[in-house]
Design an enzyme around this catalytic site. Structure first.
Site, PDB file in Angstrom:
ATOM      1  N   ARG A  24     -54.780 -43.687 -16.061  1.00 37.15           N
ATOM      2  CA  ARG A  24     -55.548 -42.495 -16.450  1.00 37.15           C
ATOM      3  C   ARG A  24     -54.890 -41.308 -16.136  1.00 37.15           C
ATOM      4  O   ARG A  24     -55.615 -40.152 -15.626  1.00 37.15           O
ATOM      5  CB  ARG A  24     -57.097 -42.366 -16.005  1.00 37.15           C
ATOM      6  CG  ARG A  24     -57.741 -43.599 -16.619  1.00 37.15           C
ATOM      7  CD  ARG A  24     -58.964 -43.231 -17.390  1.00 37.15           C
ATOM      8  NE  ARG A  24     -59.824 -44.289 -17.649  1.00 37.15           N
ATOM      9  CZ  ARG A  24     -61.166 -44.444 -17.259  1.00 37.15           C
ATOM     10  NH1 ARG A  24     -61.857 -43.341 -16.753  1.00 37.15           N
ATOM     11  NH2 ARG A  24     -61.978 -45.517 -17.744  1.00 37.15           N
ATOM     12  N   ARG A  28     -59.072 -35.238 -16.756  1.00 34.88           N
ATOM     13  CA  ARG A  28     -59.898 -34.154 -16.677  1.00 34.88           C
ATOM     14  C   ARG A  28     -59.237 -33.403 -15.516  1.00 34.88           C
ATOM     15  O   ARG A  28     -59.772 -32.213 -14.965  1.00 34.88           O
ATOM     16  CB  ARG A  28     -61.278 -34.310 -16.504  1.00 34.88           C
ATOM     17  CG  ARG A  28     -62.141 -34.652 -17.921  1.00 34.88           C
ATOM     18  CD  ARG A  28     -63.302 -35.213 -17.630  1.00 34.88           C
ATOM     19  NE  ARG A  28     -63.210 -36.502 -17.140  1.00 34.88           N
ATOM     20  CZ  ARG A  28     -64.450 -37.447 -16.934  1.00 34.88           C
ATOM     21  NH1 ARG A  28     -65.497 -37.145 -17.069  1.00 34.88           N
ATOM     22  NH2 ARG A  28     -64.191 -38.571 -16.590  1.00 34.88           N
ATOM     23  N   ARG A  37     -59.983 -29.955 -24.382  1.00 36.88           N
ATOM     24  CA  ARG A  37     -61.380 -30.559 -24.271  1.00 36.88           C
ATOM     25  C   ARG A  37     -62.577 -29.566 -24.763  1.00 36.88           C
ATOM     26  O   ARG A  37     -63.633 -29.906 -25.344  1.00 36.88           O
ATOM     27  CB  ARG A  37     -61.739 -31.302 -23.344  1.00 36.88           C
ATOM     28  CG  ARG A  37     -61.214 -32.620 -22.968  1.00 36.88           C
ATOM     29  CD  ARG A  37     -62.266 -33.633 -23.760  1.00 36.88           C
ATOM     30  NE  ARG A  37     -63.060 -34.158 -23.139  1.00 36.88           N
ATOM     31  CZ  ARG A  37     -64.416 -34.157 -23.444  1.00 36.88           C
ATOM     32  NH1 ARG A  37     -64.863 -33.552 -24.577  1.00 36.88           N
ATOM     33  NH2 ARG A  37     -65.393 -34.840 -22.541  1.00 36.88           N
ATOM     34  N   ASP A  73     -58.316 -45.103 -25.747  1.00 31.19           N
ATOM     35  CA  ASP A  73     -59.516 -45.621 -25.240  1.00 31.19           C
ATOM     36  C   ASP A  73     -59.568 -47.234 -25.355  1.00 31.19           C
ATOM     37  O   ASP A  73     -59.571 -47.595 -26.681  1.00 31.19           O
ATOM     38  CB  ASP A  73     -60.814 -44.951 -25.200  1.00 31.19           C
ATOM     39  CG  ASP A  73     -61.579 -45.287 -23.853  1.00 31.19           C
ATOM     40  OD1 ASP A  73     -61.416 -44.729 -22.842  1.00 31.19           O
ATOM     41  OD2 ASP A  73     -62.378 -46.304 -24.076  1.00 31.19           O
ATOM     42  N   TYR A 148     -68.786 -54.139 -22.434  1.00 39.50           N
ATOM     43  CA  TYR A 148     -69.134 -52.973 -22.959  1.00 39.50           C
ATOM     44  C   TYR A 148     -70.077 -53.287 -24.203  1.00 39.50           C
ATOM     45  O   TYR A 148     -70.979 -52.567 -24.453  1.00 39.50           O
ATOM     46  CB  TYR A 148     -68.145 -52.063 -23.403  1.00 39.50           C
ATOM     47  CG  TYR A 148     -67.509 -51.304 -22.103  1.00 39.50           C
ATOM     48  CD1 TYR A 148     -67.956 -50.224 -21.641  1.00 39.50           C
ATOM     49  CD2 TYR A 148     -66.331 -51.886 -21.651  1.00 39.50           C
ATOM     50  CE1 TYR A 148     -67.616 -49.692 -20.548  1.00 39.50           C
ATOM     51  CE2 TYR A 148     -65.900 -51.240 -20.163  1.00 39.50           C
ATOM     52  CZ  TYR A 148     -66.509 -50.124 -19.960  1.00 39.50           C
ATOM     53  OH  TYR A 148     -66.205 -49.652 -18.592  1.00 39.50           O
TER      54      TYR A 148
HETATM   55  O1  CP3 Z   1     -53.959 -43.269 -18.548  1.00 41.60           O
HETATM   56  C1  CP3 Z   1     -54.201 -42.595 -19.558  1.00 41.60           C
HETATM   57  O2  CP3 Z   1     -53.775 -41.373 -19.465  1.00 41.60           O
HETATM   58  C2  CP3 Z   1     -54.511 -43.054 -20.817  1.00 41.60           C
HETATM   59  C3  CP3 Z   1     -56.001 -42.869 -21.224  1.00 41.60           C
HETATM   60  C4  CP3 Z   1     -56.702 -44.011 -20.784  1.00 41.60           C
HETATM   61  C5  CP3 Z   1     -58.121 -43.592 -21.099  1.00 41.60           C
HETATM   62  N1  CP3 Z   1     -58.990 -44.888 -20.896  1.00 41.60           N
HETATM   63  C6  CP3 Z   1     -58.644 -42.275 -21.431  1.00 41.60           C
HETATM   64  C7  CP3 Z   1     -60.027 -41.776 -21.058  1.00 41.60           C
HETATM   65  C8  CP3 Z   1     -56.828 -45.280 -20.560  1.00 41.60           C
HETATM   66  C9  CP3 Z   1     -55.968 -46.178 -20.228  1.00 41.60           C
HETATM   67  C10 CP3 Z   1     -58.148 -45.993 -20.584  1.00 41.60           C
HETATM   68  C11 CP3 Z   1     -58.597 -47.125 -20.566  1.00 41.60           C
HETATM   69  C12 CP3 Z   1     -60.280 -47.348 -20.078  1.00 41.60           C
HETATM   70  N2  CP3 Z   1     -61.372 -46.775 -20.884  1.00 41.60           N
HETATM   71  C13 CP3 Z   1     -60.606 -48.363 -19.278  1.00 41.60           C
HETATM   72  C14 CP3 Z   1     -59.863 -49.431 -18.599  1.00 41.60           C
HETATM   73  C15 CP3 Z   1     -59.284 -48.927 -17.404  1.00 41.60           C
HETATM   74  C16 CP3 Z   1     -59.986 -48.490 -16.389  1.00 41.60           C
HETATM   75  O3  CP3 Z   1     -60.280 -47.670 -15.842  1.00 41.60           O
HETATM   76  O4  CP3 Z   1     -60.366 -49.584 -15.790  1.00 41.60           O
HETATM   77  C17 CP3 Z   1     -61.857 -48.484 -19.269  1.00 41.60           C
HETATM   78  C18 CP3 Z   1     -63.088 -49.176 -18.466  1.00 41.60           C
HETATM   79  C19 CP3 Z   1     -62.311 -47.383 -20.247  1.00 41.60           C
HETATM   80  C20 CP3 Z   1     -63.818 -47.050 -20.696  1.00 41.60           C
HETATM   81  C21 CP3 Z   1     -64.060 -45.750 -20.766  1.00 41.60           C
HETATM   82  N3  CP3 Z   1     -63.492 -44.760 -21.349  1.00 41.60           N
HETATM   83  C22 CP3 Z   1     -65.025 -45.221 -19.457  1.00 41.60           C
HETATM   84  C23 CP3 Z   1     -65.697 -45.942 -18.576  1.00 41.60           C
HETATM   85  C24 CP3 Z   1     -65.025 -43.845 -19.818  1.00 41.60           C
HETATM   86  C25 CP3 Z   1     -65.671 -42.530 -19.007  1.00 41.60           C
HETATM   87  C26 CP3 Z   1     -64.939 -42.344 -17.773  1.00 41.60           C
HETATM   88  C27 CP3 Z   1     -65.335 -41.091 -16.927  1.00 41.60           C
HETATM   89  O5  CP3 Z   1     -64.696 -41.025 -15.814  1.00 41.60           O
HETATM   90  O6  CP3 Z   1     -66.427 -40.436 -17.458  1.00 41.60           O
HETATM   91  C28 CP3 Z   1     -63.912 -43.360 -20.854  1.00 41.60           C
HETATM   92  C29 CP3 Z   1     -63.833 -41.912 -21.219  1.00 41.60           C
HETATM   93  C30 CP3 Z   1     -62.207 -41.700 -21.047  1.00 41.60           C
HETATM   94  N4  CP3 Z   1     -61.241 -42.291 -21.410  1.00 41.60           N
HETATM   95  C31 CP3 Z   1     -61.562 -40.436 -20.293  1.00 41.60           C
HETATM   96  C32 CP3 Z   1     -60.361 -40.675 -20.463  1.00 41.60           C
HETATM   97  C33 CP3 Z   1     -59.501 -39.432 -20.086  1.00 41.60           C
HETATM   98  C34 CP3 Z   1     -62.724 -39.335 -19.973  1.00 41.60           C
HETATM   99  C35 CP3 Z   1     -62.270 -38.339 -20.868  1.00 41.60           C
HETATM  100  C36 CP3 Z   1     -63.343 -36.919 -20.857  1.00 41.60           C
HETATM  101  O7  CP3 Z   1     -64.430 -37.095 -20.253  1.00 41.60           O
HETATM  102  O8  CP3 Z   1     -62.627 -35.860 -21.140  1.00 41.60           O
END
Ligand code: CP3
Length: 336
Positions: A24, A28, A37, A73, A148
């Protein structure tokens, strides 16, 4: 093209320092990301090729990581499968309504996955025209995606999912089969569009007892891998320190280890051919530059001159991470 990352994935990095990227890495903790954003909601960012391209490049331009990760995502595929997905501030992803064991989930079959996710592949093509480092595509593993869909969002205890697979393993297996097929299509389209490597995330596989880990996580990561066109694959799950042997048995090019793992122990038990990626605890990046340096150096010393090692975090970078700590980590790995 900076090929350190691809060299490490094939066990041939002789440069004396490991490639570095973060799980990730676009997000943020970067003020550049926060600014984008403010102008766009998250789903708009994920669905617009020009914005995907811009956000993917932010951490490369700011920090010079050795690989870029497509800004996307693991849950966008749920829309392609006909679910309604939204992201709520301070809550996370919501799938509403969620999937229940009574639902007729044969409705998930025959959807135009690749047609629905064209914006991802278009962004990959755009990125490949200008990026100077390898590009990593990804997807969730069938089990994590199923959690999910069934829980309707993030859940720590996974009670609905567990009730389903303990009570009705056959129908749960049929669901995973359908999700595996969709995932294979999505990943092959990313490979066709030009990604240099694929990472598969089974983030919630840590909730599974050993027999179910094999049946629902490992077997389905294996099934997805067998359906893919030639491309280096990295597998990640939370719980990878417990299940490293099961992951290695699937024969990916690399496995991504959580921060509990003892890297030298895993290296000696798995042999030298498989690429290991990891595993700084993301909480260490919340401390101070000197603590970050000390902990990163410990890992670097442990894996010194290992030609198949990639430095990464044990899980995703936290939004509140101070930038100075990311900079200290990068300098430490670069100057080693
Ligand atoms: O690494 C990178 O730069 C690529 C981007 C990436 C995102 N999601 C962007 C994102 C990757 C590789 C993911 C994978 C992802 N998404 C996983 C597997 C990896 C892990 O962490 O175990 C999972 C379980 C998700 C599901 C998901 N998406 C969740 C639980 C959330 C909320 C997380 C939070 O911290 O609030 C997201 C949203 C998300 N996906 C964000 C990003 C950058 C947060 C973005 C924001 O709020 O602006």
């Amino acid at each position: 093209m900076n090929n350190l990352a691809l060299q490490a994935l094939s066990g041939k990095n002789r440069s004396g320092r490991p490639p570095l990227w973060l799980m990730r890495q676009a997000g943020r903790y970067m003020h550049e990301y926060q600014a984008i954003r403010k102008r766009h909601d998250l789903l708009t960012l994920f669905r617009t090729p020009e914005l995907i391209t811009e956000v993917t490049k932010l951490p490369i331009d700011a920090f010079g990581f050795d690989a870029a990760i497509v800004f996307s995502d693991i849950l966008l595929i749920s829309e392609a499968l006909g679910f309604t997905l939204r992201f709520e501030e301070a809550v996370g992803p919501i799938i509403d309504p969620p999937l229940s064991p009574e639902a007729d989930f044969t409705q998930l079959v025959g959807r135009d996955i690749v047609g629905s996710l064209q914006y991802v592949y278009e962004a990959i093509r755009q990125l490949k025209r200008t990026l100077t480092v390898p590009l990593i595509g990804f997807a969730g593993a069938p089990f994590t995606l199923a959690t999910y869909l069934i829980e309707g969002g993030s859940s720590r205890l996974m009670r609905k999912t567990k009730r389903w697979f303990f009570q009705e393993p056959e129908s749960f297996t049929r669901l995973l089969d359908i999700l595996a097929m969709a995932t294979i299509e999505h990943l092959n389209a990313q490979i066709d569009a030009g990604v240099d490597a694929i990472q598969i995330f089974d983030s919630w596989a840590n909730v599974l007892p050993a027999p179910q880990f094999q049946a629902f996580a490992a077997n389905f990561m294996d099934k997805v891998m067998k359906g893919l066109k030639p491309c280096p694959i990295i597998l990640f799950c939370r719980g990878s320190s417990l299940y490293a042997h099961e992951l290695a048995a699937i024969k990916p090019q690399g496995i991504s280890l959580d921060w509990q793992a003892d890297l030298p122990k895993i290296r000696s038990s798995l042999g030298k051919d498989i690429c290991l990626q990891g595993n700084l605890d993301p909480d260490i990046l919340l401390t101070s530059p000197s603590v970050v340096r000390k902990e990163a150096l410990r890992i670097m010393e442990q894996m010194r001159d290992d030609p198949a090692f990639i430095f990464n975090l044990g899980h995703g970078i936290l939004p509140e991470t101070p930038r100075a700590n990311v900079e200290a980590l990068i300098a430490c790995v670069r100057d080693f």
